[in-house]
Design a protein around this motif. Sequence first.
Motif, PDB file in Angstrom:
ATOM      1  N   LEU A   1       2.840   1.764  -3.316  1.00 22.33           N
ATOM      2  CA  LEU A   1       2.023   2.255  -4.417  1.00 22.33           C
ATOM      3  C   LEU A   1       1.774   3.754  -4.324  1.00 22.33           C
ATOM      4  O   LEU A   1       1.428   4.393  -5.310  1.00 22.33           O
ATOM      5  N   ALA A   2       1.923   4.310  -3.131  1.00 17.35           N
ATOM      6  CA  ALA A   2       1.753   5.750  -2.987  1.00 17.35           C
ATOM      7  C   ALA A   2       3.058   6.478  -3.272  1.00 17.35           C
ATOM      8  O   ALA A   2       3.054   7.621  -3.731  1.00 17.35           O
TER       9      ALA A   2
ATOM     10  N   GLU B   1       5.464   2.805 -11.638  1.00 16.64           N
ATOM     11  CA  GLU B   1       4.467   2.047 -10.901  1.00 16.64           C
ATOM     12  C   GLU B   1       4.074   0.734 -11.566  1.00 16.64           C
ATOM     13  O   GLU B   1       4.187  -0.333 -10.974  1.00 16.64           O
TER      14      GLU B   1
ATOM     15  N   PHE C   1       0.838  -1.204   0.000  1.00 14.64           N
ATOM     16  CA  PHE C   1       0.000   0.000   0.000  1.00 14.64           C
ATOM     17  C   PHE C   1       0.873   1.254   0.000  1.00 14.64           C
ATOM     18  O   PHE C   1       0.640   2.198  -0.774  1.00 14.64           O
TER      19      PHE C   1
END
Lengths: 493, 177
Positions: free
Chosen positions: A309-310, A317, A306
Motif C-alpha cells: 500500500l505504500a 492502489e 502494508f
Amino acid sequence: MRPTLPGRAALGAAGRWVDERLGLREAVVELARHPIPPGSASWFYALGSATLTCFGVLVASGLCLALFYVPSAGDAWNSLEHLTYGVPLGWLLRAVHYWASNFMVAVLTLHALQVFLFGAYKYPRELTWMIGVCLLLATLANAFTGQIMRFDQDAYWGIGIGVAITGRLPEIGQQLVYLLLGGPIVGGRTLSRFFALHVFVVPGLIGGLVLLHLRLVLRLGVSEPPVAGRPVDPDHERARYLERLRREGIPFFPDAAWRDMVFSGLVLLGILGCAALFGPKGPGGAPDPTQIHTVPRPDFYFLPVFALLALLPPWLETPVVLIAPLLGVLALLALPLIAWRGERHPARRPVAVLVVVAGFTVLGILTRVGMTAPWSPHMQAWSADPTPVADVRGRSPLELQGALLVQAKQCRNCHALDGVGGRRGPAFDGVATRLTRDELVRQVLQGGGNMPAYGKQLEPDEVTALVAFLRTLGPPGQSARPPVEARLRAVGD
Amino acid sequence: MSQTPGPDPGAEATNTTRRRFLLALGGGLAGLGALVLLVPLLGPLLSSAWRASVSLRWVSVGPVDSFPKGQTRLASFRNPFTVPWDGQTAEIPCWVRRKDDGSFQIFSVHCSHLGCPVRWFAGSGLFLCPCHGGVYYADGRRAAGPPPRGLYRYAHRVRGGTLQLRGGHVPTLAAPL
C-alpha cells in the motif's frame, strides 16, 4: 501374566457399559485404522494435523481468555492489562494464544504449499483443496480480528485502515463501513461486532469447514506422494488407488499416526517455548484516539499488504486493493478445476514451482521492506537525532545557521544525515555532489519528486543558509558540484 | 406385500396427495417462519448500515480563545453518537488551524490514504502520516506521498465564543465530511 489392577477392570467395565449404549467404539477403531498408501506415512503429511492442533490450542486458550476479557471498548484494554500483570500466569495464557495463532498461520501456509507442490489438489481431491482455501481465508480473518481484540492503539488505527480500504468501494462503501463498525464511528459497538466475529462466527466456520475437510480426506483417502511420469488419469484414478490400498495399504493408526503425534507435540512445545521466551504481544498504548503520537503497524503476516500500500502508484492502489485479493482467491479456488489432471510431481510442473518461488520471493521482499518501512518519516528525528559533529566542524556561521535550520525545519524526518534520520527522501550525505547550488535552492523552494515545496516556510535568508550548509555535505576530498555554467565551460575546454 | 389386504389403490393415492400436501404445508410453514425470524436476527445487525444517512451534528471543540492565531493545534470533541461503553474512543481528535486573520480550518486527523493519524510539524509547516508517508500542507492540501486527496475538512462555526464543528462519522473516500 500381567497382574490386573482392580481399577483397570472397573474402568473397562464402565467403558463397555457406555459403548453398549453409545456404539461408537467400532466406528472410532475403524476410522483410526483406515488404510493409507504406504508412501503417505511421511513427515510431509503431518502438517495438516499440526494445523488442527494449533486450532485446538487456540480454542482452548481462547475459552480461558474469554473468562477474563471484557469485550467493551471502555474496558477491554484494562482487562488485558489486568490479565497480563495482575493474574498469575495470565501473561503466559495470552502468549500461548498469540503464538498459537502465529504457528497456525505458519503451519497452515506450509501445509497449503506442500499440497500445492505435490499436486495433491488434483482429481479427486479438488473440493478438499477448495475447502482448504476457505480455511486459509478464515484463519487470516481471525488473525486480523485477533489484533483488534487487543484493542490498543494499533487495533484502533488498524480498524481505521480497514475502514479506509472498505470506504474505497464504489456505491456501497459507506454502508459497508457503517455495517463493519456497527455505527458511524469506531467505538463500543465496533468492538462488540469484532468480538462476535473473532470468538463465535469465524471459529465456528473453521470448525465446520475442518469437519468437511476431514470427511473428504477420509472418504477419498489421503493422496500418495507424487511420482514423476505418473499423471493423474481421472478415468482410472479411483480404481487404481483403491486397488493399491487393498494390496499395500497400511493402517493410519499407528503406522502413520505416530508421526502426526510427534510433529504436533513438537508444535505444542514450540508454541509453549515461544510463549515463555517472547511473551504475549501488547497490548500497546491505550485506545485513546487523541493520543495521536503512534506509529500503527500490522502483525507480521500483514506486513506485505502494508508495504504494498505504500509502494503502489496512487492510481493503481484502489483497483489493486479491491480487485487483486478477489482475483487471488478466485484463482486459488479455481486452480483444481483448471489443473485437475496430469502430472503431479513438481519436477514436471515448472510453472507451479516458478509461481511458488516468485510468490514467496515477492512476499519475503515486501515483508522485509514492511519491517523497515523506509517510506515512513521518522517522526522524532528532528528533535532526537543530533547533527553529526563532523558535519559542523570548521563551518562558517552561515553554514552553521543552515545546520540549525535542517533540525528546526524538521528536514531530518525525511532526510538522513550520516545514516541517521528518515529515509523518505534522499540522504543529505553527499547531496553537494549531486545538486548544484541553484538546483538545491529550486528543490527547497518548489519541492517536486515527492518532496513538498518549502517556499512559504522559509525566508530568503534561511534558504541561503540552508543551501550553504547542504553545499558542505560531500564526501571528504570531493568538491561540491559546480554550477551549470562552470560545467559547460569545462566541457568547452 | 401384494397378498396382504391393504387399502385400495384409490385410497393410497388420496393418502399420497394428503401426505404431500401436509409435507408442503409443513415445509412452507417452517420456511416462512425461518424467513420471518431473519427480521429480528439481522435487523439490528444491518440497522447500522441503513442509518448511514444519519446527519452529522454540531459539537463543541472548545472556546475560540484557546486557539491562538497563526497556530495549528490538536483538539478533540465528543462523538455525538457515543454509547456509555465507548470509553476513551468517544473522544475524537482533530486539527484546528487558526489563520492569522482569525478564521478557522478544522481537519480530520485521518490521513486520506488509509486513515492513520497525521501529525502536525510546525517547523516545516506540514502534516506527516506515520504509516505510508503521506504529506499535507498547512492548509490541508496534499503535498506528497500516496494520499489521493487533501485532509478531510470539518464544517465549522463559532457560537457564543465556542468553536463548533459538524462531526460524528469517520471520514472515508466514500463519505468525506
